[in-house]
Design an enzyme around this catalytic site. Structure first.
Site, PDB file in Angstrom:
ATOM      1  N   ASN A  92       0.828  -1.206   0.000  1.00 33.69           N
ATOM      2  CA  ASN A  92       0.000   0.000   0.000  1.00 33.69           C
ATOM      3  C   ASN A  92       0.864   1.259   0.000  1.00 33.69           C
ATOM      4  O   ASN A  92       1.888   1.317   0.661  1.00 33.69           O
ATOM      5  CB  ASN A  92      -0.920   0.017   1.220  1.00 33.69           C
ATOM      6  CG  ASN A  92      -1.882  -1.155   1.215  1.00 33.69           C
ATOM      7  OD1 ASN A  92      -2.052  -1.797   0.177  1.00 33.69           O
ATOM      8  ND2 ASN A  92      -2.490  -1.441   2.344  1.00 33.69           N
ATOM      9  N   HIS A 109       5.878  -0.691  -2.706  1.00 31.72           N
ATOM     10  CA  HIS A 109       5.359  -0.021  -3.905  1.00 31.72           C
ATOM     11  C   HIS A 109       5.402   1.499  -3.786  1.00 31.72           C
ATOM     12  O   HIS A 109       4.728   2.200  -4.540  1.00 31.72           O
ATOM     13  CB  HIS A 109       3.930  -0.481  -4.206  1.00 31.72           C
ATOM     14  CG  HIS A 109       3.848  -1.888  -4.717  1.00 31.72           C
ATOM     15  ND1 HIS A 109       2.665  -2.584  -4.838  1.00 31.72           N
ATOM     16  CD2 HIS A 109       4.818  -2.734  -5.150  1.00 31.72           C
ATOM     17  CE1 HIS A 109       2.918  -3.800  -5.318  1.00 31.72           C
ATOM     18  NE2 HIS A 109       4.209  -3.918  -5.495  1.00 31.72           N
ATOM     19  N   THR A 177      -4.688  -8.962   0.338  1.00 33.90           N
ATOM     20  CA  THR A 177      -4.131  -8.823  -1.017  1.00 33.90           C
ATOM     21  C   THR A 177      -4.648  -9.945  -1.914  1.00 33.90           C
ATOM     22  O   THR A 177      -4.800 -11.083  -1.466  1.00 33.90           O
ATOM     23  CB  THR A 177      -2.583  -8.764  -1.002  1.00 33.90           C
ATOM     24  OG1 THR A 177      -2.107  -8.791  -2.352  1.00 33.90           O
ATOM     25  CG2 THR A 177      -1.954  -9.880  -0.201  1.00 33.90           C
TER      26      THR A 177
HETATM   27  P1  OAD Z   1      -6.350  -5.882  -4.884  1.00 36.40           P
HETATM   28  O1  OAD Z   1      -7.387  -4.853  -5.161  1.00 36.40           O
HETATM   29  O2  OAD Z   1      -5.814  -6.651  -6.036  1.00 36.40           O
HETATM   30  O3  OAD Z   1      -6.909  -6.933  -3.835  1.00 36.40           O
HETATM   31  C1  OAD Z   1      -7.529  -6.522  -2.652  1.00 36.40           C
HETATM   32  C2  OAD Z   1      -7.845  -7.748  -1.821  1.00 36.40           C
HETATM   33  O4  OAD Z   1      -8.365  -7.287  -0.582  1.00 36.40           O
HETATM   34  C3  OAD Z   1      -8.877  -8.698  -2.430  1.00 36.40           C
HETATM   35  O5  OAD Z   1      -8.388 -10.021  -2.383  1.00 36.40           O
HETATM   36  C4  OAD Z   1     -10.116  -8.534  -1.535  1.00 36.40           C
HETATM   37  O6  OAD Z   1     -10.811  -9.750  -1.323  1.00 36.40           O
HETATM   38  C5  OAD Z   1      -9.466  -8.080  -0.230  1.00 36.40           C
HETATM   39  N1  OAD Z   1     -10.365  -7.228   0.609  1.00 36.40           N
HETATM   40  C6  OAD Z   1     -11.266  -6.301   0.210  1.00 36.40           C
HETATM   41  N2  OAD Z   1     -11.866  -5.730   1.271  1.00 36.40           N
HETATM   42  C7  OAD Z   1     -11.329  -6.315   2.381  1.00 36.40           C
HETATM   43  C8  OAD Z   1     -11.535  -6.177   3.788  1.00 36.40           C
HETATM   44  N3  OAD Z   1     -12.416  -5.308   4.287  1.00 36.40           N
HETATM   45  N4  OAD Z   1     -10.820  -6.964   4.632  1.00 36.40           N
HETATM   46  C9  OAD Z   1      -9.925  -7.869   4.143  1.00 36.40           C
HETATM   47  N5  OAD Z   1      -9.683  -8.031   2.829  1.00 36.40           N
HETATM   48  C10 OAD Z   1     -10.365  -7.279   1.955  1.00 36.40           C
HETATM   49  O7  OAD Z   1      -5.175  -5.146  -4.071  1.00 36.40           O
HETATM   50  P2  OAD Z   1      -3.658  -5.609  -3.848  1.00 36.40           P
HETATM   51  O8  OAD Z   1      -3.564  -7.088  -3.767  1.00 36.40           O
HETATM   52  O9  OAD Z   1      -3.114  -4.807  -2.747  1.00 36.40           O
HETATM   53  O10 OAD Z   1       0.251  -1.903  -7.249  1.00 36.40           O
HETATM   54  O11 OAD Z   1      -3.009  -5.132  -5.197  1.00 36.40           O
HETATM   55  C11 OAD Z   1      -1.621  -5.327  -5.393  1.00 36.40           C
HETATM   56  C12 OAD Z   1      -1.054  -4.202  -6.226  1.00 36.40           C
HETATM   57  O12 OAD Z   1      -1.814  -4.058  -7.422  1.00 36.40           O
HETATM   58  C13 OAD Z   1      -1.168  -2.826  -5.586  1.00 36.40           C
HETATM   59  O13 OAD Z   1      -0.132  -2.551  -4.682  1.00 36.40           O
HETATM   60  C14 OAD Z   1      -1.092  -1.915  -6.767  1.00 36.40           C
HETATM   61  C15 OAD Z   1      -2.044  -2.649  -7.687  1.00 36.40           C
HETATM   62  O14 OAD Z   1      -1.874  -2.430  -9.025  1.00 36.40           O
HETATM   63  C16 OAD Z   1       0.727  -0.834  -7.892  1.00 36.40           C
HETATM   64  O15 OAD Z   1       0.057   0.161  -8.113  1.00 36.40           O
HETATM   65  C17 OAD Z   1       2.165  -0.985  -8.316  1.00 36.40           C
END
Ligand code: OAD
Length: 237
Positions: A92, A109, A177
Site C-alpha cells: 500500500n 510499492h 491482497t
Molecule cells: P487488490 O485490489 O488486487 O486486492 C484486494 C484484496 O483485498 C482482495 O483479495 C479482496 O478480497 C481483499 N479485501 C477487500 N476488502 C477487504 C476487507 N475489508 N478486509 C480484508 N480483505 C479485503 O489489491 P492488492 O492485492 O493490494 O500496485 O493489489 C496489489 C497491487 O496491485 C497494488 O499494490 C497496486 C495494484 O496495481 C501498484 O500500483 C504498483
C-alpha cells in the site's frame, strides 16, 4: 506457538474499511482507470498532468482516511514483540500503518506522501497536490517531479531486505491482497520452499494463491486481524 521472526505482507484490503478503494474488487480503481494510463512510466510520459491528477485525488482521499482496528492490531503486535522481530511489508502507498504506530515497515510499492525528482533523484515528503510545474526543493528543477510510487515495469523497493526477512522468518502472514501482482504474490511460495515457516492468509475472499497457505481465515480485516493478533499474543511470540 512461539514464533520468533514474522513477516507480514499487507495489500489494499487492509485499508478498504478506512475508505480507500482496492484495485480489483467491484468498483476497484482498475475497473475505473486503465492502469497503463496512470501506473506506468509510459503513461506518465504520455500525459503527466492526468497522472498527477489521479495521485492528487488519492492523496486528498488519504487525508480524510483513518487507520482502523487491523492497522492498530499490527502496531500492537510489533510493540509487544522483541524489537525487529516483526517486519511489516506493505504494497500500500497509504500511510495508515505508520499512523497506527507501526515502525518496522517497508513500502515496497512506494509512498503517496512522498515525491521524487527525476532529475536529481531526491525523495521528499509531499502531502499537497503535484503538477507538471512543481519545482524540486533540492535541485530547483521544474517539471521533473513524480509521485514516489512504483509503477508497473519498475522495480519494487527494498527487495533485498524483504527476501532476507522472508528467508529468516518462521511465520509469514498475508493480509488483504489478491495475490495477483508479483513479486509480492510469490512471497508465500518463496517461504514455503523453506518448509519451516508457517504461512497464513487473512483476507475477505480466497486470493489467487490461497491454496499455498497452511492456514486461512476469511472476513473483514477489522475483525479477523485483531483476532489473529490477540491469538498470537496470547500464545506468546
Ligand atoms: P487488490 O485490489 O488486487 O486486492 C484486494 C484484496 O483485498 C482482495 O483479495 C479482496 O478480497 C481483499 N479485501 C477487500 N476488502 C477487504 C476487507 N475489508 N478486509 C480484508 N480483505 C479485503 O489489491 P492488492 O492485492 O493490494 O500496485 O493489489 C496489489 C497491487 O496491485 C497494488 O499494490 C497496486 C495494484 O496495481 C501498484 O500500483 C504498483
Amino acid at each position: 506457538m512461539g514464533f520468533r521472526r514474522l513477516v507480514i505482507l499487507t495489500g489494499a484490503g487492509i485499508s478498504a474499511e478506512s475508505g480507500l478503494g482496492t484495485f480489483r474488487d467491484k468498483d476497484g480503481l482498475w475497473t475505473r482507470y486503465n492502469l497503463e494510463d496512470v501506473a506506468t512510466p509510459q503513461g506518465f510520459a504520455r500525459d503527466p498532468a492526468f497522472v498527477h491528477e489521479f495521485y492528487n485525488a488519492r492523496r486528498r482521499g488519504l487525508r480524510e482516511a483513518q487507520p482502523h482496528a487491523a492497522h492498530q492490531a499490527l502496531a500492537r503486535l510489533e510493540a509487544a514483540a522483541p524489537t525487529g522481530s516483526v517486519l511489516l511489508v506493505t504494497q500500500n502507498v497509504d500511510d495508515l500503518h505508520e499512523r497506527a504506530g507501526s515502525r518496522n515497515l517497508i513500502h515496497m510499492h512506494g509512498e503517496l506522501t512522498k515525491v521524487r525528482c527525476d532529475a536529481c533523484e531526491t525523495v521528499a515528503e509531499h502531502r499537497d497536490d503535484l503538477s507538471t510545474g512543481s519545482v524540486c526543493g533540492h535541485c530547483g528543477g521544474a517539471g521533473f517531479m513524480r509521485p514516489h510510487i512504483v509503477w508497473f515495469g519498475e522495480m519494487p523497493m527494498m527487495m533485498d531486505e524483504i527476501y532476507a526477512a522472508l528467508d529468516a522468518c518462521d511465520l509469514f502472514v498475508s493480509i488483504g491482497t489478491s495475490g495477483t501482482v508479483y513479486p509480492a504474490a510469490g512471497f508465500v511460495e518463496h517461504v514455503r520452499r523453506r518448509r519451516r515457516a508457517h504461512t497464513v492468509e487473512l483476507n475477505l475472499d480466497p486470493s489467487e494463491g490461497h491454496s499455498l497457505f497452511a492456514e486461512r481465515r476469511y472476513g473483514a480485516a477489522s475483525a479477523i486481524v485483531p483476532e489473529f493478533v490477540d491469538r498470537l499474543l496470547a500464545e506468546g511470540i
